[in-house]
Design a protein around this motif. Sequence first.
Motif, PDB file in Angstrom:
ATOM      1  N   THR A 153      30.549 -93.117 -32.955  1.00 38.19           N
ATOM      2  CA  THR A 153      31.590 -92.692 -33.887  1.00 38.19           C
ATOM      3  C   THR A 153      32.884 -93.428 -33.531  1.00 38.19           C
ATOM      4  O   THR A 153      32.984 -94.050 -32.469  1.00 38.19           O
ATOM      5  N   LYS A 154      33.872 -93.314 -34.393  1.00 37.71           N
ATOM      6  CA  LYS A 154      35.149 -93.986 -34.146  1.00 37.71           C
ATOM      7  C   LYS A 154      35.769 -93.531 -32.829  1.00 37.71           C
ATOM      8  O   LYS A 154      36.253 -94.349 -32.035  1.00 37.71           O
ATOM      9  N   ASN A 155      35.746 -92.232 -32.573  1.00 37.94           N
ATOM     10  CA  ASN A 155      36.353 -91.721 -31.349  1.00 37.94           C
ATOM     11  C   ASN A 155      35.551 -92.087 -30.100  1.00 37.94           C
ATOM     12  O   ASN A 155      36.118 -92.402 -29.058  1.00 37.94           O
ATOM     13  N   GLU A 156      34.227 -92.065 -30.212  1.00 33.65           N
ATOM     14  CA  GLU A 156      33.384 -92.470 -29.081  1.00 33.65           C
ATOM     15  C   GLU A 156      33.646 -93.929 -28.736  1.00 33.65           C
ATOM     16  O   GLU A 156      33.746 -94.298 -27.559  1.00 33.65           O
ATOM     17  N   PHE A 157      33.786 -94.751 -29.780  1.00 28.33           N
ATOM     18  CA  PHE A 157      34.080 -96.168 -29.562  1.00 28.33           C
ATOM     19  C   PHE A 157      35.430 -96.356 -28.870  1.00 28.33           C
ATOM     20  O   PHE A 157      35.547 -97.130 -27.918  1.00 28.33           O
ATOM     21  N   ARG A 158      36.453 -95.634 -29.333  1.00 30.89           N
ATOM     22  CA  ARG A 158      37.781 -95.779 -28.725  1.00 30.89           C
ATOM     23  C   ARG A 158      37.775 -95.344 -27.256  1.00 30.89           C
ATOM     24  O   ARG A 158      38.435 -95.965 -26.411  1.00 30.89           O
ATOM     25  N   ILE A 159      37.044 -94.287 -26.961  1.00 30.46           N
ATOM     26  CA  ILE A 159      36.954 -93.819 -25.569  1.00 30.46           C
ATOM     27  C   ILE A 159      36.295 -94.883 -24.700  1.00 30.46           C
ATOM     28  O   ILE A 159      36.815 -95.251 -23.638  1.00 30.46           O
ATOM     29  N   LEU A 160      35.142 -95.387 -25.156  1.00 29.86           N
ATOM     30  CA  LEU A 160      34.413 -96.372 -24.357  1.00 29.86           C
ATOM     31  C   LEU A 160      35.225 -97.653 -24.202  1.00 29.86           C
ATOM     32  O   LEU A 160      35.304 -98.224 -23.107  1.00 29.86           O
ATOM     33  N   LEU A 163      38.036 -97.124 -21.635  1.00 29.74           N
ATOM     34  CA  LEU A 163      37.519 -97.071 -20.266  1.00 29.74           C
ATOM     35  C   LEU A 163      37.121 -98.462 -19.770  1.00 29.74           C
ATOM     36  O   LEU A 163      37.364 -98.812 -18.611  1.00 29.74           O
ATOM     37  N   LEU A 164      36.550 -99.273 -20.662  1.00 28.68           N
ATOM     38  CA  LEU A 164      36.145-100.628 -20.268  1.00 28.68           C
ATOM     39  C   LEU A 164      37.350-101.546 -20.082  1.00 28.68           C
ATOM     40  O   LEU A 164      37.326-102.448 -19.240  1.00 28.68           O
ATOM     41  N   GLU A 165      38.396-101.336 -20.870  1.00 31.89           N
ATOM     42  CA  GLU A 165      39.624-102.122 -20.693  1.00 31.89           C
ATOM     43  C   GLU A 165      40.269-101.842 -19.340  1.00 31.89           C
ATOM     44  O   GLU A 165      41.043-102.654 -18.832  1.00 31.89           O
ATOM     45  N   ASN A 166      39.951-100.690 -18.773  1.00 28.25           N
ATOM     46  CA  ASN A 166      40.499-100.296 -17.469  1.00 28.25           C
ATOM     47  C   ASN A 166      39.384-100.119 -16.445  1.00 28.25           C
ATOM     48  O   ASN A 166      39.449 -99.253 -15.581  1.00 28.25           O
ATOM     49  N   LYS A 167      38.347-100.951 -16.568  1.00 28.63           N
ATOM     50  CA  LYS A 167      37.161-100.811 -15.712  1.00 28.63           C
ATOM     51  C   LYS A 167      37.551-100.809 -14.232  1.00 28.63           C
ATOM     52  O   LYS A 167      38.317-101.648 -13.777  1.00 28.63           O
ATOM     53  N   LYS A 215      36.647 -87.660 -13.014  1.00 23.50           N
ATOM     54  CA  LYS A 215      37.477 -87.450 -11.835  1.00 23.50           C
ATOM     55  C   LYS A 215      38.300 -86.184 -12.086  1.00 23.50           C
ATOM     56  O   LYS A 215      39.302 -86.226 -12.805  1.00 23.50           O
ATOM     57  N   PRO A 216      37.840 -85.042 -11.549  1.00 21.63           N
ATOM     58  CA  PRO A 216      38.494 -83.773 -11.840  1.00 21.63           C
ATOM     59  C   PRO A 216      40.008 -83.820 -11.594  1.00 21.63           C
ATOM     60  O   PRO A 216      40.468 -84.291 -10.558  1.00 21.63           O
ATOM     61  N   GLY A 217      40.738 -83.366 -12.599  1.00 19.99           N
ATOM     62  CA  GLY A 217      42.198 -83.337 -12.484  1.00 19.99           C
ATOM     63  C   GLY A 217      42.861 -84.669 -12.747  1.00 19.99           C
ATOM     64  O   GLY A 217      44.099 -84.745 -12.787  1.00 19.99           O
ATOM     65  N   SER A 218      42.068 -85.741 -12.943  1.00 21.36           N
ATOM     66  CA  SER A 218      42.644 -87.076 -13.143  1.00 21.36           C
ATOM     67  C   SER A 218      42.244 -87.700 -14.473  1.00 21.36           C
ATOM     68  O   SER A 218      43.067 -88.180 -15.230  1.00 21.36           O
ATOM     69  N   GLY A 219      40.929 -87.719 -14.739  1.00 19.44           N
ATOM     70  CA  GLY A 219      40.469 -88.359 -15.957  1.00 19.44           C
ATOM     71  C   GLY A 219      39.044 -88.851 -15.825  1.00 19.44           C
ATOM     72  O   GLY A 219      38.185 -88.188 -15.241  1.00 19.44           O
ATOM     73  N   TYR A 220      38.799 -90.071 -16.328  1.00 23.28           N
ATOM     74  CA  TYR A 220      37.454 -90.646 -16.326  1.00 23.28           C
ATOM     75  C   TYR A 220      37.522 -92.091 -15.847  1.00 23.28           C
ATOM     76  O   TYR A 220      38.565 -92.753 -15.914  1.00 23.28           O
ATOM     77  N   ILE A 221      36.348 -92.587 -15.380  1.00 26.22           N
ATOM     78  CA  ILE A 221      36.306 -93.974 -14.895  1.00 26.22           C
ATOM     79  C   ILE A 221      34.918 -94.567 -15.155  1.00 26.22           C
ATOM     80  O   ILE A 221      33.910 -93.858 -15.094  1.00 26.22           O
ATOM     81  N   ILE A 222      34.882 -95.850 -15.473  1.00 23.26           N
ATOM     82  CA  ILE A 222      33.651 -96.649 -15.489  1.00 23.26           C
ATOM     83  C   ILE A 222      33.789 -97.685 -14.381  1.00 23.26           C
ATOM     84  O   ILE A 222      34.753 -98.450 -14.373  1.00 23.26           O
ATOM     85  N   GLU A 223      32.839 -97.692 -13.468  1.00 20.72           N
ATOM     86  CA  GLU A 223      32.925 -98.614 -12.321  1.00 20.72           C
ATOM     87  C   GLU A 223      31.941 -99.740 -12.472  1.00 20.72           C
ATOM     88  O   GLU A 223      31.077 -99.711 -13.321  1.00 20.72           O
TER      89      GLU A 223
END
Length: 223
Positions: A153-160, A163-167, A215-223
């Motif tokens: 979806t549009k929102n799923e795409f924006r999230i992914l 996250l990848l722009e800030n891998k 990351k509880p209290g911080s956000g999300y990350i893709i490594e």
Amino acid sequence: MYRILLVEDDFALAEAMKKQIESWGNSVELVKEFNDVMKSFLDYQPQLVLLDIMLPFYNGYHWCSEIRKVSTVPVVFISSASDNMNIVMAINMGGDDFIAKPVDPMVLTAKVQAVLRRTYELADSAPFMEFHGAVLNLNDGSVEYEGKRIELTKNEFRILQTLLENKGKIVSRDLLMTKLWQDDCYVEENTLTVNVARLRKKLDEEGLTEVITTKPGSGYIIE
């Protein structure tokens, strides 16, 4: 700094090349298990592959073909068989360049830097982003993985995409909320949680497990 996977069974040469490449500030991973090069590729997620043609078990053409099934990452072949036929075959098999043995350090430096520059520095607007052996298509918002297409979806795409722009970095929930709020539609925090959960489920169902870490209290990350 770029991640470079070196597939070379002459360990003395591999160590010398590794030292040379790392002197430019890059990171180099040497393949040790030549019967399963793809495991090293998928684990390391390189931005460039240096691939010898003559290898134990399967040759470099085979592994380039396997890489091309899941990735468009640049591949530079290395071989002592530097006649025109081998060079043409290497390029036709999906290679981006060819380095002849014995490897001249200056040629190695020039060719690797040129391929990296062409691929990344001159292609900031490239229509895809790679992760965990998959490709996010920025043109249509879909994910390609092992020959399968995952519709987002549009929102799923924006999230992914965010996250990848800030891998490798934690992305705050606030930043993701801002990305979802681009079309003047207010997004509640719970909506972000639901969208992340749906995105995870879609990726998990196709074998892309544990891509997004909370990351509880911080956000999300893709490594």
